[in-house]
Scaffold this motif. Structure first.
Motif, PDB file in Angstrom:
ATOM      1  N   MET A   1       3.025  10.445   6.969  1.00 31.39           N
ATOM      2  CA  MET A   1       2.957  10.375   5.510  1.00 31.39           C
ATOM      3  C   MET A   1       4.125   9.573   4.952  1.00 31.39           C
ATOM      4  SD  MET A   1       0.981  11.485   3.041  1.00 31.39           S
ATOM      5  CE  MET A   1       1.091  11.275   1.276  1.00 31.39           C
ATOM      6  N   VAL A   2       5.317   9.828   5.457  1.00 34.39           N
ATOM      7  CA  VAL A   2       6.505   9.101   4.991  1.00 34.39           C
ATOM      8  C   VAL A   2       6.395   7.622   5.331  1.00 34.39           C
ATOM      9  CG1 VAL A   2       8.999   8.840   5.324  1.00 34.39           C
ATOM     10  CG2 VAL A   2       8.006  11.121   5.072  1.00 34.39           C
ATOM     11  N   TRP A   3       5.890   7.317   6.535  1.00 38.13           N
ATOM     12  CA  TRP A   3       5.774   5.915   6.958  1.00 38.13           C
ATOM     13  C   TRP A   3       4.746   5.157   6.120  1.00 38.13           C
ATOM     14  CZ3 TRP A   3       1.634   3.264   9.447  1.00 38.13           C
ATOM     15  CH2 TRP A   3       1.961   1.960   9.852  1.00 38.13           C
ATOM     16  N   ILE A   4       3.569   5.758   5.935  1.00 44.04           N
ATOM     17  CA  ILE A   4       2.530   5.111   5.131  1.00 44.04           C
ATOM     18  C   ILE A   4       3.015   4.921   3.696  1.00 44.04           C
ATOM     19  CG2 ILE A   4       0.211   5.358   4.145  1.00 44.04           C
ATOM     20  CD1 ILE A   4      -0.626   6.800   6.676  1.00 44.04           C
ATOM     21  N   ALA A   5       3.736   5.919   3.180  1.00 43.32           N
ATOM     22  CA  ALA A   5       4.271   5.823   1.815  1.00 43.32           C
ATOM     23  C   ALA A   5       5.193   4.622   1.674  1.00 43.32           C
ATOM     24  CB  ALA A   5       5.010   7.110   1.452  1.00 43.32           C
ATOM     25  N   LYS A   6       6.010   4.377   2.693  1.00 44.40           N
ATOM     26  CA  LYS A   6       6.904   3.211   2.649  1.00 44.40           C
ATOM     27  C   LYS A   6       6.109   1.916   2.688  1.00 44.40           C
ATOM     28  CE  LYS A   6      11.151   5.152   4.595  1.00 44.40           C
ATOM     29  NZ  LYS A   6      12.136   5.077   5.708  1.00 44.40           N
ATOM     30  N   VAL A   7       5.080   1.883   3.531  1.00 43.74           N
ATOM     31  CA  VAL A   7       4.281   0.661   3.699  1.00 43.74           C
ATOM     32  C   VAL A   7       3.561   0.297   2.406  1.00 43.74           C
ATOM     33  CG1 VAL A   7       2.298  -0.344   4.885  1.00 43.74           C
ATOM     34  CG2 VAL A   7       3.990   0.969   6.184  1.00 43.74           C
TER      35      VAL A   7
ATOM     36  N   LYS B   1       4.288   1.511  -0.550  1.00 43.38           N
ATOM     37  CA  LYS B   1       5.203   1.700  -1.694  1.00 43.38           C
ATOM     38  C   LYS B   1       4.757   2.844  -2.614  1.00 43.38           C
ATOM     39  CE  LYS B   1       7.004  -3.021  -1.797  1.00 43.38           C
ATOM     40  NZ  LYS B   1       6.501  -3.365  -0.457  1.00 43.38           N
ATOM     41  N   ALA B   2       4.387   3.956  -1.994  1.00 42.40           N
ATOM     42  CA  ALA B   2       4.027   5.165  -2.750  1.00 42.40           C
ATOM     43  C   ALA B   2       5.293   5.919  -3.125  1.00 42.40           C
ATOM     44  CB  ALA B   2       3.101   6.048  -1.914  1.00 42.40           C
ATOM     45  N   ASP B   3       5.197   6.782  -4.128  1.00 44.20           N
ATOM     46  CA  ASP B   3       6.340   7.579  -4.553  1.00 44.20           C
ATOM     47  C   ASP B   3       6.845   8.429  -3.388  1.00 44.20           C
ATOM     48  OD1 ASP B   3       7.343  10.369  -5.730  1.00 44.20           O
ATOM     49  OD2 ASP B   3       7.750   8.811  -7.214  1.00 44.20           O
ATOM     50  N   ALA B   4       8.136   8.288  -3.066  1.00 47.12           N
ATOM     51  CA  ALA B   4       8.698   8.930  -1.873  1.00 47.12           C
ATOM     52  C   ALA B   4       8.691  10.450  -1.964  1.00 47.12           C
ATOM     53  CB  ALA B   4      10.122   8.425  -1.643  1.00 47.12           C
ATOM     54  N   ASN B   5       9.076  11.006  -3.118  1.00 45.96           N
ATOM     55  CA  ASN B   5       9.151  12.460  -3.258  1.00 45.96           C
ATOM     56  C   ASN B   5       7.777  13.117  -3.160  1.00 45.96           C
ATOM     57  OD1 ASN B   5      11.798  13.237  -3.335  1.00 45.96           O
ATOM     58  ND2 ASN B   5      11.981  13.217  -5.555  1.00 45.96           N
ATOM     59  N   ILE B   6       6.810  12.564  -3.893  1.00 52.30           N
ATOM     60  CA  ILE B   6       5.456  13.129  -3.857  1.00 52.30           C
ATOM     61  C   ILE B   6       4.889  13.025  -2.449  1.00 52.30           C
ATOM     62  CG2 ILE B   6       3.094  12.885  -4.707  1.00 52.30           C
ATOM     63  CD1 ILE B   6       4.220  11.890  -7.341  1.00 52.30           C
ATOM     64  N   SER B   7       5.131  11.903  -1.795  1.00 48.66           N
ATOM     65  CA  SER B   7       4.598  11.692  -0.444  1.00 48.66           C
ATOM     66  C   SER B   7       5.189  12.683   0.547  1.00 48.66           C
ATOM     67  CB  SER B   7       4.886  10.257   0.009  1.00 48.66           C
ATOM     68  OG  SER B   7       4.259   9.324  -0.847  1.00 48.66           O
ATOM     69  N   LEU B   8       6.500  12.933   0.442  1.00 47.56           N
ATOM     70  CA  LEU B   8       7.129  13.910   1.338  1.00 47.56           C
ATOM     71  C   LEU B   8       6.559  15.302   1.100  1.00 47.56           C
ATOM     72  CD1 LEU B   8       9.192  14.746   3.439  1.00 47.56           C
ATOM     73  CD2 LEU B   8      10.917  14.884   1.627  1.00 47.56           C
ATOM     74  N   LEU B   9       6.397  15.674  -0.164  1.00 48.47           N
ATOM     75  CA  LEU B   9       5.816  16.980  -0.479  1.00 48.47           C
ATOM     76  C   LEU B   9       4.401  17.094   0.077  1.00 48.47           C
ATOM     77  CD1 LEU B   9       6.954  17.492  -4.191  1.00 48.47           C
ATOM     78  CD2 LEU B   9       7.918  18.554  -2.147  1.00 48.47           C
ATOM     79  N   LEU B  10       3.621  16.038  -0.057  1.00 53.81           N
ATOM     80  CA  LEU B  10       2.246  16.056   0.455  1.00 53.81           C
ATOM     81  C   LEU B  10       2.224  16.115   1.981  1.00 53.81           C
ATOM     82  CD1 LEU B  10       0.492  13.475  -1.910  1.00 53.81           C
ATOM     83  CD2 LEU B  10       0.153  15.953  -1.835  1.00 53.81           C
ATOM     84  N   GLY B  11       3.182  15.454   2.622  1.00 53.14           N
ATOM     85  CA  GLY B  11       3.275  15.521   4.078  1.00 53.14           C
ATOM     86  C   GLY B  11       3.550  16.943   4.542  1.00 53.14           C
ATOM     87  N   VAL B  12       4.472  17.617   3.847  1.00 53.11           N
ATOM     88  CA  VAL B  12       4.794  19.008   4.175  1.00 53.11           C
ATOM     89  C   VAL B  12       3.595  19.913   3.879  1.00 53.11           C
ATOM     90  CG1 VAL B  12       6.238  20.976   3.543  1.00 53.11           C
ATOM     91  CG2 VAL B  12       7.268  18.705   3.821  1.00 53.11           C
ATOM     92  N   GLY B  13       2.962  19.714   2.732  1.00 51.97           N
ATOM     93  CA  GLY B  13       1.808  20.525   2.361  1.00 51.97           C
ATOM     94  C   GLY B  13       0.652  20.349   3.328  1.00 51.97           C
TER      95      GLY B  13
ATOM     96  N   ALA C   1      -2.491   7.691   0.712  1.00 56.79           N
ATOM     97  CA  ALA C   1      -1.739   7.962   1.938  1.00 56.79           C
ATOM     98  C   ALA C   1      -2.138   9.313   2.526  1.00 56.79           C
ATOM     99  CB  ALA C   1      -0.239   7.935   1.654  1.00 56.79           C
ATOM    100  N   MET C   2      -2.292  10.303   1.653  1.00 61.20           N
ATOM    101  CA  MET C   2      -2.637  11.635   2.140  1.00 61.20           C
ATOM    102  C   MET C   2      -4.047  11.685   2.709  1.00 61.20           C
ATOM    103  SD  MET C   2      -2.782  15.275   0.194  1.00 61.20           S
ATOM    104  CE  MET C   2      -3.432  16.672   1.101  1.00 61.20           C
ATOM    105  N   THR C   3      -4.952  10.915   2.148  1.00 65.93           N
ATOM    106  CA  THR C   3      -6.317  10.850   2.681  1.00 65.93           C
ATOM    107  C   THR C   3      -6.289  10.359   4.120  1.00 65.93           C
ATOM    108  OG1 THR C   3      -7.195  10.386   0.469  1.00 65.93           O
ATOM    109  CG2 THR C   3      -8.614   9.883   2.342  1.00 65.93           C
ATOM    110  N   VAL C   4      -5.520   9.302   4.354  1.00 67.24           N
ATOM    111  CA  VAL C   4      -5.394   8.752   5.708  1.00 67.24           C
ATOM    112  C   VAL C   4      -4.772   9.775   6.646  1.00 67.24           C
ATOM    113  CG1 VAL C   4      -4.309   6.964   7.121  1.00 67.24           C
ATOM    114  CG2 VAL C   4      -5.218   6.380   4.849  1.00 67.24           C
ATOM    115  N   VAL C   5      -3.688  10.409   6.190  1.00 59.80           N
ATOM    116  CA  VAL C   5      -2.989  11.392   7.023  1.00 59.80           C
ATOM    117  C   VAL C   5      -3.893  12.586   7.333  1.00 59.80           C
ATOM    118  CG1 VAL C   5      -1.081  13.049   7.071  1.00 59.80           C
ATOM    119  CG2 VAL C   5      -0.695  10.731   6.230  1.00 59.80           C
ATOM    120  N   SER C   6      -4.657  13.045   6.367  1.00 63.84           N
ATOM    121  CA  SER C   6      -5.548  14.190   6.579  1.00 63.84           C
ATOM    122  C   SER C   6      -6.613  13.880   7.625  1.00 63.84           C
ATOM    123  CB  SER C   6      -6.209  14.603   5.259  1.00 63.84           C
ATOM    124  OG  SER C   6      -5.260  15.076   4.336  1.00 63.84           O
TER     125      SER C   6
END
Length: 344
Positions: free
Chosen positions: A119-125, A127-139, A328-333
């Protein structure tokens, strides 16, 4: 001081208390509306929490934030949220996880690591919001809204980001649990393996129960065991995040440093887990109805807290922040679901 002056001083204090109580009751009112809406056929998949936070966000967009009730709403969003997480610890039976689920625990750890790092890696690629992406990765990796709420103060996420994360988790978890239920009859795996797959990959505890229940009691039991393993790993993850946040702060200049508050409610979560696992029921007799009552209270507290967060979300301000994390979360899920099938 005259009687008139004392009355003037007391009235504002009483008024503040009434408004504070009104704010708390308002969050429970919208939580109740969310519960009623969640009973509508089709929306049962979304659940009380998901419906309530969506209603809260819609309310904010139409009527604006009820400023005069801010103190009570903030109390629900902050204090009641922590209380709900503490009580959530009762759901975690440490004894069962350690005795029956050690193998699953290792697989759960792999799922969590992949979910967060990907999630963090895709977010960087993208350019997604870092905080929301980290929270979604944890969730996604652990247990949905409860995990996001536990981690948010550690990573210093604001209320907007936390509410957006919870909303996306509710949406994505609902969609995936429905898909799981629909494809279960055609999957070439046993009912028990299907349960393990659901428990290892779905987002919320409610989503896991929803998807696994149609496969039978054995499948549901294994699904919940796999899910509880992920909840168990929330504790070490929080301490790992605290460590990395402190290291990150250490690398900043003195003027950029902000104190990282220790999430003491996490100790309450651990204490309640130990209490529920080894004392409640063994040393202190308790009925199933009592436990269900506590679980129901926990759900209502968490829902009221999510309403408080949802009321802080202005879609106009955050519309550009949510879309990329959602992608990003769709891909990760999807990746987590496929990985869980392989691990099963």
């Amino acid at each position: 001081m005259g009687v008139g002056q004392e009355r003037v001083q007391h009235e504002p204090e009483e008024s503040k208390k009434l408004l504070w109580i009104g704010g708390v009751l308002f969050t429970f009112l919208l939580a109740g509306v969310g519960y009623v809406v969640s009973l509508i056929p089709g929306l049962t998949y979304v659940g009380q929490l998901g419906c309530a936070i969506i209603i809260a966000i819609i309310y904010r967009q139409i009527f604006g934030y009820p400023e005069f009730l801010r103190a009570g709403i903030t109390f629900s969003a902050k204090k009641l949220l922590r209380l709900a997480i503490i009580l959530y610890g009762l759901r975690l039976n440490i004894g069962i996880v350690l005795s029956d689920g050690l193998g699953l625990l290792l697989k759960d750890a792999i799922i969590i690591i992949v979910a967060i790092l990907l999630m963090v890696w895709i977010a960087k690629v993208i350019k997604a919001d870092a905080n929301i992406s980290l929270l979604l990765g944890v969730g996604t990796g652990i247990c949905g809204a409860a995990a996001i709420a536990a981690v948010a103060p550690i990573v210093k996420a604001n209320d907007d980001d936390t509410a957006i994360g919870v909303g996306i988790i509710a949406l994505m978890g609902t969609v995936f649990s429905i898909i799981y239920t629909l494809i279960r009859p055609i999957l070439p795996i046993t009912a028990v393996d299907y349960g393990i797959w659901s428990g290892m990959s779905l987002h919320e505890l409610a989503h896991v129960a929803l998807a696994a229940a149609p496969a039978g009691q054995d499948a549901l039991a294994m699904a919940l065991l796999a899910k509880l393993g992920r909840v168990f790993l929330l504790v070490p993850l929080c301490f790992i995040l605290i460590y990395f946040m402190k290291r990150k702060q250490a690398g900043k200049g003195a003027e950029d440093k902000t104190k990282i508050a220790f999430p003491y409610f996490l100790l309450g979560f651990i204490a309640m887990s130990i209490f529920g696992s080894f004392i409640l029921g063994d040393v202190i007799p308790v009925t199933d109805q009592t436990l269900e009552g506590v679980y129901t209270l926990t759900t209502w507290l968490l829902t009221a807290a999510m309403v408080g967060l949802g009321l802080s979300v202005s879609l106009i301000e955050v519309k550009n922040k949510a879309m990329r994390p959602l992608i990003a979360m769709t891909v990760v899920s999807v990746v987590v679901s496929l990985l869980a099938v392989v691990l099963v």
